[in-house]
Design a protein around this motif. Structure first.
Motif, short mmCIF file in Angstrom:
data_model
loop_
_atom_site.label_atom_id
_atom_site.label_comp_id
_atom_site.label_asym_id
_atom_site.label_seq_id
_atom_site.Cartn_x
_atom_site.Cartn_y
_atom_site.Cartn_z
N PRO A 96 1.00 -1.15 -0.01
CA PRO A 96 0.14 -0.01 -0.03
C PRO A 96 0.91 1.23 0.14
O PRO A 96 0.49 2.29 -0.70
CB PRO A 96 -1.04 -0.12 1.28
N ARG A 97 2.01 1.29 0.72
CA ARG A 97 2.74 2.54 0.76
C ARG A 97 3.34 2.89 -0.71
O ARG A 97 3.30 3.92 -1.08
CB ARG A 97 3.94 2.51 1.66
N LEU A 98 3.89 1.89 -1.46
CA LEU A 98 4.36 1.87 -2.72
C LEU A 98 3.06 2.37 -3.71
O LEU A 98 3.21 3.23 -4.48
CB LEU A 98 5.08 0.77 -3.36
N GLU A 99 1.99 1.81 -3.39
CA GLU A 99 0.87 2.07 -4.19
C GLU A 99 0.42 3.72 -4.33
O GLU A 99 0.27 4.26 -5.11
CB GLU A 99 -0.23 0.91 -3.87
N GLY A 100 0.23 3.94 -2.73
CA GLY A 100 -0.07 5.34 -2.69
C GLY A 100 0.90 6.40 -3.13
O GLY A 100 0.45 7.57 -3.69
#
Length: 380
Positions: free
Chosen positions: A197-201
């Motif tokens: 999720p952090r990379l996606e965001g």
């Protein structure tokens, strides 16, 4: 006696074949006209006509088929009719009031059905980001092909391409990650990095920054830097999926190949904005043909195969067909290099692209009897 309501149908049962047929015909017709072999319809005779129809015709039909889900058949056919009318009117009368009206009706119907689903049900901003991306893409599709205000024709196409890159990044990741994790579990190991999720965001924010910065010529180098950084984030996500561990799963390898083209396309486009070179716009084809073509074809085939046989490898020949958009992208990129005959490269790219989607049409035709499966799925 009460009348039984007709069961809804899955939108992709209609939109995927329409998108595949349009993709099969569009690029060969455009390239044949460009090379003087066939007369071009007025819409494709425009400088950005084929890009307009690839992004707002083909790609938006794939988006509609995937995101609309189960729909009453009359509504689904009405939306498909608006899409078809917009395509025909653009090709015959680009810039006309009727063409704009048809495009606006399809855009309004798509956003009316898709946006509330993500804005209302999704709690995390990353999940809600689908709504503005689809909404902006639909809005751009209803603008005149020449663009208005800040968005001239090229800016309109570039903005649409970045919005589609955002959808490929987000939706592609949400398709690929659970598929990889399921295979890993079957093989007795655990995929630690799934959605990430952090990379996606961070990737979504990078694409949003590139979209906004790219609207003004003075800030385009900053947009290029944002795209380069985003490509590194997408590459890190891809590497964390450990693509080398899926050698026995052709369906997963094709999805990973399409995602790799997303890395290449974002990097090449970022470099083009930082250091513009003659013919540098060919870099955009790594996104439009490589990433969009490979991922969309793979997802359409996978969606229908899983629905009908619960096995994405039930027709293994389609995975060889899904390699062709990548070969078409390579041929198109070579057309921008000195010393190579551009006409031959363009014709080869168009032929490979058309052959790929003709193959997808064959698969979808073989699955035409799955309408009952669609109805059972949508009625649950």
């Amino acid at each position: 006696m009460t009348m039984q309501r007709p069961r809804p149908t899955m939108a992709h049962a209609w939109f995927f074949p329409a998108a595949a047929l349009y993709a099969t015909l569009l690029l060969p017709l455009s390239v044949a006209g460009l090379l003087g072999v066939l007369p071009m319809p007025p819409g494709l005779a425009q400088p950005l006509g084929h890009a307009h129809e690839l992004l707002f015709g083909y790609a938006l039909a794939v988006v509609a088929g995937y995101l609309l889900g189960p729909q009453p058949q009359p509504r689904c056919l009405a939306l498909l009719g608006c899409w078809l009318a917009a395509r025909l009117l653009f090709l015959a009368y680009p810039g006309s009031l009727l063409a704009g009206l048809a495009a606006a009706l399809f855009a309004a119907g798509l956003t009316w059905q898709v946006l509330p689903r993500f804005l209302g049900a999704a709690k995390k901003w990353r999940n809600q980001s689908v709504a503005p991306m689809v909404g902006l893409l639909a809005l751009l599709s209803s603008l005149p092909a020449t663009g208005t205000g800040l968005l001239d024709g090229p800016a309109q196409a570039r903005s649409a391409l970045l919005l589609l890159a955002g959808l490929l990044f987000f939706m592609g990741g949400r398709i690929i990650a659970p598929a990889l994790a399921g295979h890993a579990q079957q093989q007795g190991w655990t995929l630690q990095h799934r959605v990430q999720p952090r990379l996606e965001g961070a990737g979504l924010l990078g694409l949003a920054a590139a979209l906004l910065l790219g609207l003004q010529p003075l800030s385009q180098p900053l947009a290029g830097l944002a795209l380069l950084l985003t490509s590194l984030l997408v590459l890190l996500r891809w590497l964390r999926w450990q693509p080398w561990r899926y050698r026995q799963r052709a369906d997963l390898l094709i999805l990973l190949l399409g995602y790799a083209w997303l890395v290449i396309g974002l990097a090449l486009y970022g470099l083009h904005l930082l250091w513009p070179l003659p013919g540098g716009n060919a870099a955009l084809h790594a996104l439009s043909i490589g990433a969009l073509g490979t991922l969309s074809l793979a997802v359409m085939a996978r969606t229908r195969l899983l629905l009908c046989w619960r096995n994405a490898n039930a027709r293994p020949w389609i995975h060889a067909i899904a390699l062709l958009p990548s070969l078409a992208a390579l041929a198109r990129l070579l057309a921008g290099l000195p010393g190579l005959p551009p006409a031959l490269c363009l014709a080869l790219a168009a032929g490979l692209w058309s052959l790929a989607f003709a193959g997808l049409l064959v698969l979808l035709w073989q699955l035409r009897d799955s309408q009952r499966a669609d109805q059972r799925q949508s009625s649950r």
